[in-house]
Design a protein around this motif. Structure first.
Motif, PDB file in Angstrom:
ATOM      1  N   GLU A 175      39.987 -12.249  44.084  1.00  0.00           N
ATOM      2  CA  GLU A 175      39.122 -11.626  44.930  1.00  0.00           C
ATOM      3  C   GLU A 175      38.659 -12.566  45.710  1.00  0.00           C
ATOM      4  O   GLU A 175      37.818 -13.569  45.271  1.00  0.00           O
ATOM      5  N   THR A 177      39.967  -9.394  50.242  1.00  0.00           N
ATOM      6  CA  THR A 177      39.240  -8.365  49.619  1.00  0.00           C
ATOM      7  C   THR A 177      38.074  -7.492  50.423  1.00  0.00           C
ATOM      8  O   THR A 177      37.874  -6.479  50.504  1.00  0.00           O
ATOM      9  N   HIS A 178      37.263  -8.623  50.995  1.00  0.00           N
ATOM     10  CA  HIS A 178      36.105  -8.106  51.708  1.00  0.00           C
ATOM     11  C   HIS A 178      35.727  -9.291  52.872  1.00  0.00           C
ATOM     12  O   HIS A 178      36.147 -10.327  52.623  1.00  0.00           O
ATOM     13  N   ALA A 179      35.655  -8.874  54.190  1.00  0.00           N
ATOM     14  CA  ALA A 179      35.221  -9.857  55.298  1.00  0.00           C
ATOM     15  C   ALA A 179      34.109  -9.272  56.014  1.00  0.00           C
ATOM     16  O   ALA A 179      34.267  -8.155  56.310  1.00  0.00           O
ATOM     17  N   VAL A 180      33.368 -10.221  56.157  1.00  0.00           N
ATOM     18  CA  VAL A 180      32.043  -9.578  56.903  1.00  0.00           C
ATOM     19  C   VAL A 180      31.357 -10.764  58.183  1.00  0.00           C
ATOM     20  O   VAL A 180      31.895 -11.825  58.047  1.00  0.00           O
ATOM     21  N   LEU A 190      35.958 -12.860  49.147  1.00  0.00           N
ATOM     22  CA  LEU A 190      35.053 -12.433  50.321  1.00  0.00           C
ATOM     23  C   LEU A 190      34.896 -13.531  51.431  1.00  0.00           C
ATOM     24  O   LEU A 190      34.741 -14.825  51.077  1.00  0.00           O
ATOM     25  N   SER A 219      40.179  -9.059  57.889  1.00  0.00           N
ATOM     26  CA  SER A 219      39.621  -7.793  57.266  1.00  0.00           C
ATOM     27  C   SER A 219      40.768  -6.892  56.285  1.00  0.00           C
ATOM     28  O   SER A 219      40.301  -6.408  55.279  1.00  0.00           O
ATOM     29  N   ASP A 220      41.995  -7.039  56.813  1.00  0.00           N
ATOM     30  CA  ASP A 220      42.953  -6.153  55.923  1.00  0.00           C
ATOM     31  C   ASP A 220      43.725  -7.348  54.847  1.00  0.00           C
ATOM     32  O   ASP A 220      44.586  -6.692  53.997  1.00  0.00           O
ATOM     33  N   GLN A 257      37.824  -9.729  61.867  1.00  0.00           N
ATOM     34  CA  GLN A 257      38.865  -8.717  62.160  1.00  0.00           C
ATOM     35  C   GLN A 257      40.281  -9.039  61.806  1.00  0.00           C
ATOM     36  O   GLN A 257      40.942  -8.163  61.304  1.00  0.00           O
ATOM     37  N   LEU A 285      24.504 -10.754  50.426  1.00  0.00           N
ATOM     38  CA  LEU A 285      25.860 -10.781  50.059  1.00  0.00           C
ATOM     39  C   LEU A 285      26.146 -11.206  48.968  1.00  0.00           C
ATOM     40  O   LEU A 285      27.295 -10.716  48.453  1.00  0.00           O
ATOM     41  N   LEU A 294      32.827  -7.086  43.978  1.00  0.00           N
ATOM     42  CA  LEU A 294      33.889  -8.079  43.896  1.00  0.00           C
ATOM     43  C   LEU A 294      33.457  -8.694  42.573  1.00  0.00           C
ATOM     44  O   LEU A 294      32.344  -8.723  41.886  1.00  0.00           O
TER      45      LEU A 294
END
Length: 221
Positions: free
Chosen positions: A29, A48-51, A31, A44-45, A41, A64, A2
């Motif tokens: 971007e 940019t990023h999902a955790v 996170l 997630s789409d 979930q 992270l 990122l």
């Protein structure tokens, strides 16, 4: 990886998700972090990023790379303790700007004492408005009238000091209209083309989202 000027949002509930979606639309971007696997979930789409992660754990946040972000938003729901602990972690890790959601005035006062740059009360600040305010230094307020039209309040930058509305000509150049100017001497409704702007005057602009966005970026130069 990122970009450094991205945003990290901790807590992907209604507010955090709304904020993240709008920041993505604005081209940034994002996170997203949440301990709830289902919430991650769902985003997630979109982001940019999902955790999935425990946000109160400093080592997890460090791994992270949250310290690399220009802005961290603590959007945790009803868990005040987790909100406070996460805010402390972001400050300790050196995140440049920390914004935190508060669910009460008392919660907000605690966050202010922790040194957050801005406390957000979702009842008063919807995620879309906050997203625009975070990325636009001259934008004071942003209200969506519909899916396409908005009203925005913009501070006049130094570069426009002494210029008239006729010189700027926002209607012809960008398609948006300045419907009022808030000056130190009072508010001018439906200003004429000859009205001269001064630095820190506040413009009330109406138009489509794209028109306002183009005008905002033009005057910020």
């Amino acid at each position: 990886m990122l970009k450094a000027n991205g945003y990290v949002i901790i807590g992907l509930g209604r507010f955090g998700s709304s904020l993240g979606k709008e920041l993505m639309k604005l081209g940034y971007e994002v996170l997203g972090i949440d301990k709830d696997e289902e919430a991650v979930q769902e985003m997630s789409d979109i982001l940019t990023h999902a955790v999935v992660a425990e946000c109160t754990d400093e080592e997890v946040l460090r791994s992270l790379g949250v310290r690399n972000f220009d802005c961290g938003v603590v959007a945790i729901g009803d868990d005040i303790q987790a909100s406070i602990l996460t805010t402390i972690q972001l400050k300790d890790l050196g995140v440049k700007k920390v914004v935190a959601k508060a669910i009460s005035e008392l919660h907000g006062r605690v966050l202010e004492k922790l040194g957050v740059d801005r406390v957000v009360y979702p009842e008063r600040d919807m995620g879309i408005r906050v997203a625009h305010q975070l990325v636009s230094p001259n934008l004071l307020d942003y209200i969506e009238l519909s899916a396409d039209y908005s009203i925005a309040e913009l501070t006049v930058p130094r570069g426009l000091d002494g210029k008239s509305l006729q010189e700027i000509n926002p209607r012809a150049k960008y398609g948006c209209s300045i419907v009022a100017i808030n000056k130190t001497s009072g508010v001018i409704i439906a200003p004429t083309a000859g009205e001269v702007l001064r630095e820190r005057d506040v413009l009330v602009v109406i138009g489509t989202n794209d028109q306002i966005d183009k005008f905002e970026h033009a005057v910020a130069k």
